[in-house]
Design a protein around this motif. Structure first.
Motif, short mmCIF file in Angstrom:
data_model
loop_
_atom_site.label_atom_id
_atom_site.label_comp_id
_atom_site.label_asym_id
_atom_site.label_seq_id
_atom_site.Cartn_x
_atom_site.Cartn_y
_atom_site.Cartn_z
N ALA A 1 0.88 -1.10 0.03
CA ALA A 1 0.01 -0.03 0.07
C ALA A 1 0.96 1.16 0.01
CB ALA A 1 -0.85 -0.15 1.46
N ASP A 2 0.47 2.29 -0.87
CA ASP A 2 0.95 3.59 -0.82
C ASP A 2 0.40 4.58 0.40
OD1 ASP A 2 2.45 5.85 -1.44
OD2 ASP A 2 1.48 5.91 -3.43
N LEU A 3 1.15 4.85 1.38
CA LEU A 3 0.67 5.38 2.64
C LEU A 3 1.36 6.78 2.67
CD1 LEU A 3 0.26 2.10 4.86
CD2 LEU A 3 -1.62 3.38 3.63
N LYS A 4 0.50 7.58 3.74
CA LYS A 4 1.29 8.88 4.07
C LYS A 4 1.45 8.97 5.41
CE LYS A 4 1.04 10.54 -0.34
NZ LYS A 4 1.39 9.35 -1.07
N ASP B 1 -1.48 8.42 8.19
CA ASP B 1 -2.60 7.45 7.67
C ASP B 1 -2.67 6.31 8.84
OD1 ASP B 1 -3.02 8.84 5.11
OD2 ASP B 1 -1.90 7.18 3.78
N LEU B 2 -3.98 5.78 9.04
CA LEU B 2 -3.87 4.80 9.78
C LEU B 2 -4.41 3.44 9.08
CD1 LEU B 2 -6.77 6.39 12.52
CD2 LEU B 2 -4.16 5.83 12.81
N LEU B 3 -3.45 2.48 9.47
CA LEU B 3 -3.63 0.97 9.21
C LEU B 3 -4.67 0.36 10.00
CD1 LEU B 3 0.15 0.56 8.63
CD2 LEU B 3 -1.75 0.23 6.74
N PRO C 1 5.52 -1.60 -5.98
CA PRO C 1 6.67 -1.94 -5.09
C PRO C 1 6.20 -2.18 -3.58
CG PRO C 1 6.78 0.28 -5.16
CD PRO C 1 5.62 0.00 -6.26
N GLY C 2 7.07 -3.13 -2.99
CA GLY C 2 6.83 -3.41 -1.37
C GLY C 2 7.40 -2.06 -0.89
N ARG C 3 6.73 -1.66 0.29
CA ARG C 3 7.09 -0.62 0.93
C ARG C 3 7.02 -0.83 2.67
NH1 ARG C 3 5.58 4.26 -1.89
NH2 ARG C 3 4.84 3.83 -3.73
N ILE C 4 7.95 -0.41 3.33
CA ILE C 4 8.13 -0.43 4.82
C ILE C 4 7.69 0.84 5.34
CG2 ILE C 4 9.41 -1.22 6.68
CD1 ILE C 4 10.94 -2.81 4.74
N TYR C 5 6.90 0.72 6.45
CA TYR C 5 6.50 1.96 7.06
C TYR C 5 6.98 1.91 8.67
CZ TYR C 5 3.85 3.25 3.27
OH TYR C 5 3.56 3.30 1.60
N ARG C 6 7.47 2.94 9.17
CA ARG C 6 7.49 3.01 10.59
C ARG C 6 6.17 3.36 11.16
NH1 ARG C 6 7.89 4.32 15.18
NH2 ARG C 6 9.59 5.56 16.37
N ARG D 1 -0.62 3.93 13.51
CA ARG D 1 -0.58 5.20 12.55
C ARG D 1 0.92 5.34 11.90
NH1 ARG D 1 -1.32 7.84 16.75
NH2 ARG D 1 -3.38 8.49 16.33
N VAL D 2 0.60 5.66 10.81
CA VAL D 2 2.04 5.63 9.94
C VAL D 2 2.85 6.99 10.22
CG1 VAL D 2 3.03 6.04 7.55
CG2 VAL D 2 1.15 4.51 7.83
N VAL D 3 4.30 6.74 10.46
CA VAL D 3 5.10 7.85 10.98
C VAL D 3 5.73 8.23 9.56
CG1 VAL D 3 6.93 8.48 12.29
CG2 VAL D 3 5.30 6.99 13.33
N HIS D 4 6.37 7.24 9.08
CA HIS D 4 7.03 7.66 7.86
C HIS D 4 7.31 6.37 7.12
CE1 HIS D 4 11.16 6.71 9.47
NE2 HIS D 4 10.72 7.46 10.45
N GLU D 5 7.85 6.54 5.65
CA GLU D 5 8.20 5.50 5.06
C GLU D 5 9.67 5.25 5.21
OE1 GLU D 5 7.92 3.62 0.30
OE2 GLU D 5 7.27 5.46 0.85
N ILE D 6 10.23 4.05 5.34
CA ILE D 6 11.56 3.59 5.26
C ILE D 6 11.90 3.47 3.99
CG2 ILE D 6 12.98 1.89 6.22
CD1 ILE D 6 11.78 3.52 8.59
#
Length: 146
Positions: A26-29, A32-34, A72-77, A110-115
């Protein structure tokens, strides 16, 4: 005194200080809440009762690489907004003590930022994991979702 089932999760009660990560397509900002309740990324893709988080980049990398979806795969903090517990899918007798530091929660993350800097698994390791997951599916072994 309750009955302890073999795969019953252990409440972590915030014992792991993090930081925490979530791997997905998922493309998140930030902000955003997962949330639980969407189709699972794995197995029979049933509605997920939990959202998953981990304190290791390796476990988040598997989520980013194996998750269902395009792109693409994404990793979020991420930050948990409520209590979380050990993920029973990774804490049975094969993995005592939760070495992957993998957890689940019914509360949003809660998404903090993308790694942006993370190391993908080798194509060989990725194929071996896909084969393993396909074998579990063939055997009818699905993720613990309750």
């Amino acid at each position: 005194m309750g009955v302890c089932m073999e795969n019953e999760p252990t409440p972590s009660e915030g014992n792991d200080p993090g930081p925490f990560y979530h791997g997905t397509k998922a493309d998140l900002k930030p902000g955003d809440l997962l949330e639980a309740g969407h189709s699972s990324n794995y197995g029979e893709r049933r509605q997920a009762n939990y959202i998953y988080l981990t304190a290791t980049l390796d476990a988040a990398t598997w989520g980013a690489e194996l998750g269902v979806g395009e792109g693409p795969g994404r990793i979020y903090r991420v930050e948990p907004t409520g209590p979380f517990e050990d993920d029973p899918n990774l804490t049975d007798k094969k993995f005592p003590g939760n070495p992957t530091r993998s957890y689940r929660t019914r509360e949003p993350l809660r998404v903090v930022h993308e790694i942006l800097e993370w190391e993908p698994h080798s194509p060989k390791m990725l194929q071996e994991m896909r084969n393993h997951l396909e074998e579990l599916k063939r055997l009818g072994i699905d993720a613990i979702n309750d």
